[in-house]
Design an enzyme around this catalytic site. Structure first.
Site, PDB file in Angstrom:
ATOM      1  N   LYS A 216       0.988  -0.834   0.294  1.00  0.00           N
ATOM      2  CA  LYS A 216       0.159  -0.183   0.337  1.00  0.00           C
ATOM      3  C   LYS A 216       0.494   1.672  -0.014  1.00  0.00           C
ATOM      4  O   LYS A 216       0.761   1.905   0.679  1.00  0.00           O
ATOM      5  CB  LYS A 216      -1.288  -0.014   1.232  1.00  0.00           C
ATOM      6  CG  LYS A 216      -1.588   0.784   1.040  1.00  0.00           C
ATOM      7  CD  LYS A 216      -3.410   0.922  -0.148  1.00  0.00           C
ATOM      8  CE  LYS A 216      -4.315   1.790   0.580  1.00  0.00           C
ATOM      9  NZ  LYS A 216      -5.045   2.259  -0.541  1.00  0.00           N
TER      10      LYS A 216
ATOM     11  N   ASP B  66      -6.064 -16.496   3.110  1.00  0.00           N
ATOM     12  CA  ASP B  66      -7.567 -17.337   3.278  1.00  0.00           C
ATOM     13  C   ASP B  66      -8.471 -16.676   2.389  1.00  0.00           C
ATOM     14  O   ASP B  66      -9.206 -16.720   2.382  1.00  0.00           O
ATOM     15  CB  ASP B  66      -8.112 -16.086   4.778  1.00  0.00           C
ATOM     16  CG  ASP B  66      -7.460 -17.085   6.357  1.00  0.00           C
ATOM     17  OD1 ASP B  66      -7.004 -17.548   5.587  1.00  0.00           O
ATOM     18  OD2 ASP B  66      -8.602 -16.981   6.921  1.00  0.00           O
TER      19      ASP B  66
END
Ligand code: NAD
Length: 382
Positions: A213, A273
């Site tokens: 980011k 995940d």
């Protein structure tokens, strides 16, 4: 078949643990014995205690109950690789905060081995494309390796707690305030990205997507800068950058574009995940944790106490953990390829364990734990 490695004996520290752990580990050992025969190597397995099994054994021996006996950690450090099944179960769930708990074994061994990065292969088997919630055509050719930093960042950064910070309540009144800081050193980032480049070099597409980011975070700017510095040493790898929010979207919109993804701890936790849902089944996911010394390989699922002892657990995530071990720790990529191909073939032939069967699976194709491993072994011997 030839091996690409000159060594002939490897010591594997096997940790069956709890629940379905011993059942799926027994099948992993049979597959390892087959690999040994075919490739002319000896994979010497030595069982050690971890988790609830270790708590019970130490308690019975009259010593302080522990989920990670010292001799287990010593054996793990001395081995060429550690293969873990799973730990935990209701037997050891207690409200006593002072009691030994199975998961302390996992945390302890990860810390004791100095494991700093996690690998999560996300391979969508053709025959199981229907198991995911995503459309089949989106899943065509998905084969991703997620490399996640494991010991730094937000989860381990500086913390501050104030119960009555001036201005944190309504109308400038004191209120509760928390701060979790995200910190990374050059060394912590470099060692993970170096490994990610090396892994990308071994893969057919040789593409590395570094996820950060960097438009907002200083740690991400450092991450990106180091990724580009390292790119010069790995000219065969095509490096791209992607912001984490875009990556989360691309993983479900067009997951086949990714080859290796490398990212920091928190982003990796969430993205791995998310990516696991692409496969549609917990019983198919392997993982590895690597560090300075011995690496640890384990299925992504837990000890499944609800089906323990029934002989119906899916052994494939454990067998794919063996393949990851052969590739990442023992330098046997041909054997790793063979295990993965055998699993793919068995699924293509229509064999299923109950967790990956669906309404189209004929009852006679639904196999138990050992019978599924038999099919993989048969395929390996072809
Ligand atoms: P779980 O992964 O054990 O089980 C979730 C569901 O998936 C269950 O219905 C189970 O039957 C099924 N499942 C899991 N693995 C399977 C397999 N190989 N074949 C067929 N079905 C399978 O997660 P849980 O139920 O949340 O946790 C059970 C225990 O495992 C808890 O004690 C938990 O702390 C522990 N756990 C351990 C690990 C580990 O050892 N790394 C990871 C997660 C959970």
């Amino acid at each position: 078949m030839a091996t690409t490695n000159a060594r002939t004996t490897y010591r594997i520290c096997t940790l069956p643990g709890d629940g379905i752990g011993p059942e799926i580990m027994a099948e992993a050992k049979r597959v390892m014995a087959t690999i040994g025969e075919i490739w002319g190597v000896e994979l010497v397995c030595e069982d050690h205690l971890i988790g609830g099994a270790a708590i019970d054994a130490t308690r019975e021996a009259g010593v302080a109950p522990t989920a990670l006996p010292e001799e287990t950690l010593e054996a793990a450090r001395a081995a060429d690789a550690v293969l873990l099944a799973a730990v935990g179960g209701p037997k050891w769930d207690t409200n006593d905060p002072a009691a030994a708990r199975p998961e302390q074994g996992l945390l302890g061994i990860r810390k004791g081995l100095g494991l700093y990065l996690n690998l999560r292969p996300v391979h969508v088997f053709n025959a199981l494309r229907g198991a995911s919630s995503l459309k089949r055509e989106v899943l065509n050719g998905v084969d991703i390796m997620i490399v996640r930093e494991l010991t730094g960042g937000l989860y381990f950064g500086p913390r501050e707690v104030e119960e009555a910070r001036p201005g944190a309540g309504e109308d400038g009144a004191p209120g509760r305030w928390r701060m979790d800081g995200c910190a990374y050193s050059e060394h912590e980032i470099r060692r993970v990205l170096e490994r990610a480049f090396e892994i990308a070099e071994t893969r057919a597409r040789k593409r590395l997507c570094s996820v950060d980011k960097a438009n907002v975070l200083g740690t991400s700017k450092l991450w990106r800068a180091i990724a580009h510095e390292l790119a010069a040493d790995h000219p065969t790898v095509e490096l791209t950058d992607m912001f984490v929010d875009n990556c989360a979207m691309q993983l479900v919109a067009n997951p086949a574009q990714f080859d290796v993804i490398a990212t920091e701890n928190t982003f990796g936790d969430i993205l791995s995940d998310e990516a696991s849902e692409l496969t549609g089944s917990l019983g198919m996911l392997a993982s590895a944790s690597l560090g300075e010394g011995t690496s640890l390989f384990e299925p992504a699922h837990g000890s499944a106490p609800d089906i323990a002892g029934k002989g119906i657990a899916n052994p494939l995530a454990q067998l794919l953990s063996v393949s990851l071990m052969l590739r990442q720790a023992l330098g046997m990529p041909d054997a790793a390829d063979a295990v993965e191909a055998a699993v793919e073939d068995v699924l293509d032939d229509g064999w299923r364990t109950v967790d990956i069967a669906d309404e189209t699976t004929p009852a006679e194709n639904v196999l138990g734990t050992s019978a599924m491993a038999d099919k993989v072994i048969e395929r390996l011997r072809v």
